[in-house]
Design a protein around this motif. Structure first.
Motif, PDB file in Angstrom:
ATOM      1  N   THR A  34       0.823  -1.203   0.000  1.00 18.24           N
ATOM      2  CA  THR A  34       0.000   0.000   0.000  1.00 18.24           C
ATOM      3  C   THR A  34       0.858   1.254   0.000  1.00 18.24           C
ATOM      4  N   ALA A  35       0.398   2.245  -0.775  1.00 19.22           N
ATOM      5  CA  ALA A  35       1.023   3.565  -0.770  1.00 19.22           C
ATOM      6  C   ALA A  35      -0.089   4.588  -0.929  1.00 19.22           C
ATOM      7  N   GLY A  36      -0.471   5.224   0.154  1.00 16.48           N
ATOM      8  CA  GLY A  36      -1.552   6.204   0.107  1.00 16.48           C
ATOM      9  C   GLY A  36      -2.854   5.586  -0.346  1.00 16.48           C
ATOM     10  N   PRO A  37      -3.478   6.120  -1.410  1.00 19.51           N
ATOM     11  CA  PRO A  37      -4.787   5.625  -1.846  1.00 19.51           C
ATOM     12  C   PRO A  37      -4.717   4.402  -2.756  1.00 19.51           C
ATOM     13  N   LEU A  38      -3.521   3.859  -2.969  1.00 20.86           N
ATOM     14  CA  LEU A  38      -3.351   2.768  -3.932  1.00 20.86           C
ATOM     15  C   LEU A  38      -2.744   1.530  -3.288  1.00 20.86           C
ATOM     16  N   CYS A  39      -3.024   0.398  -3.899  1.00 21.91           N
ATOM     17  CA  CYS A  39      -2.390  -0.863  -3.530  1.00 21.91           C
ATOM     18  C   CYS A  39      -1.882  -1.557  -4.780  1.00 21.91           C
ATOM     19  N   ALA A  40      -0.754  -2.235  -4.639  1.00 22.68           N
ATOM     20  CA  ALA A  40      -0.312  -3.176  -5.654  1.00 22.68           C
ATOM     21  C   ALA A  40      -0.539  -4.577  -5.109  1.00 22.68           C
ATOM     22  N   VAL A  41      -1.087  -5.435  -5.906  1.00 22.72           N
ATOM     23  CA  VAL A  41      -1.330  -6.824  -5.511  1.00 22.72           C
ATOM     24  C   VAL A  41      -0.130  -7.640  -5.966  1.00 22.72           C
ATOM     25  N   VAL A  42       0.524  -8.329  -5.030  1.00 21.49           N
ATOM     26  CA  VAL A  42       1.809  -8.964  -5.305  1.00 21.49           C
ATOM     27  C   VAL A  42       1.909 -10.327  -4.632  1.00 21.49           C
ATOM     28  N   SER A  43       2.944 -11.069  -5.002  1.00 19.83           N
ATOM     29  CA  SER A  43       3.401 -12.236  -4.247  1.00 19.83           C
ATOM     30  C   SER A  43       4.904 -12.363  -4.467  1.00 19.83           C
ATOM     31  N   GLU A  44       5.608 -12.955  -3.504  1.00 23.36           N
ATOM     32  CA  GLU A  44       7.059 -13.073  -3.597  1.00 23.36           C
ATOM     33  C   GLU A  44       7.443 -14.168  -4.590  1.00 23.36           C
ATOM     34  N   VAL A  45       8.509 -13.914  -5.338  1.00 27.57           N
ATOM     35  CA  VAL A  45       9.045 -14.903  -6.279  1.00 27.57           C
ATOM     36  C   VAL A  45      10.556 -14.941  -6.139  1.00 27.57           C
ATOM     37  N   SER A  46      11.116 -16.113  -6.387  1.00 30.37           N
ATOM     38  CA  SER A  46      12.562 -16.278  -6.277  1.00 30.37           C
ATOM     39  C   SER A  46      13.129 -16.958  -7.515  1.00 30.37           C
ATOM     40  N   GLU A  47      12.393 -16.882  -8.622  1.00 29.90           N
ATOM     41  CA  GLU A  47      12.797 -17.588  -9.837  1.00 29.90           C
ATOM     42  C   GLU A  47      12.260 -16.847 -11.050  1.00 29.90           C
ATOM     43  N   GLU A  48      12.780 -17.194 -12.205  1.00 31.56           N
ATOM     44  CA  GLU A  48      12.223 -16.653 -13.444  1.00 31.56           C
ATOM     45  C   GLU A  48      10.831 -17.243 -13.653  1.00 31.56           C
ATOM     46  N   ILE A  49       9.884 -16.389 -13.988  1.00 34.78           N
ATOM     47  CA  ILE A  49       8.510 -16.833 -14.184  1.00 34.78           C
ATOM     48  C   ILE A  49       8.250 -16.989 -15.684  1.00 34.78           C
TER      49      ILE A  49
END
Length: 238
Positions: A34-49
């Protein structure tokens, strides 16, 4: 750690991610930054997708869950940020643009219409009936005229007619469907398609739009197929 970014939403979006695993082999949980009025939806990755079926489905499942609860700015598959501070910085630097896009897409979904000539026989029959020059060339070939230029001339004439008729039909379909859309994008056709159209359709026009496209699909005839998909996240309009 690197973060796979699915979408951007308003901070007030419900974000129902219970039990959802993200892309990648580690099945990291889907969460928000979250940053102010916005959110980024994410998940952690440790490899090339890579675009493997499992990860494509996971990406799409997140988009559909988000879209069910509110407006979303979907990221294309494979978008990765270096870390959480980088994501937060991007949100802060582009706040006004993202908020404007969310407002523009509010209450809408994307729909795709693709059109192809699946059976050429009806169209070729029409061309031979409508174009005297094509009919004359075809008759001469069938009668055994040995001129080696005849098949080439007929092929070029028919190809020109097919392209012209496809362009006319595509333009007519676009004209019939765009009144139901807030915005539209005509993509370059691929494969056998001669129309690849994306439309941003407001929810209040959804039923009328779907009825219109169904009627067009029934009426189109001539060996032409019309393929329809949606509602979808508005990838073409972000």
């Amino acid at each position: 750690m690197a973060l796979y970014v699915y979408a951007i939403t308003a901070a007030a979006h419900p974000h129902r991610f219970d039990g959802m695993a993200g892309v990648g082999s580690q099945d990291a949980p889907v969460r928000t930054v979250t940053a102010g009025p916005l959110c980024a939806v994410v998940s952690e990755v440790s490899e090339e997708i890579l675009p493997k079926r499992r990860d494509l489905l996971a990406h799409q499942e997140v988009q559909e869950r988000l879209m069910a609860d509110g407006v979303v700015l979907p990221m294309q598959f494979g978008f990765i940020a270096a870390d959480e501070p980088a994501v937060r910085q991007a949100l802060e630097e582009n706040t006004d643009a993202y908020l404007s896009a969310l407002q523009r897409l509010e209450g809408c979904a994307e729909y795709h219409v693709r059109v192809a000539q699946e059976d050429e026989a009806p169209l070729l029959h029409q061309i031979l009936g409508d174009v005297p020059e094509a009919r004359d060339l075809n008759d001469r070939i069938r009668a055994g005229d040995p001129d080696p230029q005849l098949p080439l001339a007929l092929g070029e004439l028919v190809a020109h007619e097919v392209e012209a008729r496809h362009q006319t039909l595509a333009a007519g379909l676009v004209e019939a469907l765009v009144p139901f859309a807030r915005e539209h994008v005509t993509h370059p056709p691929t494969g056998d398609d001669f129309l690849n159209l994306s439309l941003l359709v407001p929810d209040e026009k959804k039923d009328d739009f779907m009825s219109a496209q169904a009627n067009l699909a029934r009426e189109i005839g001539g060996g032409v197929s019309m393929r329809f998909s949606g509602p979808l996240p508005p990838y073409s309009f972000v």
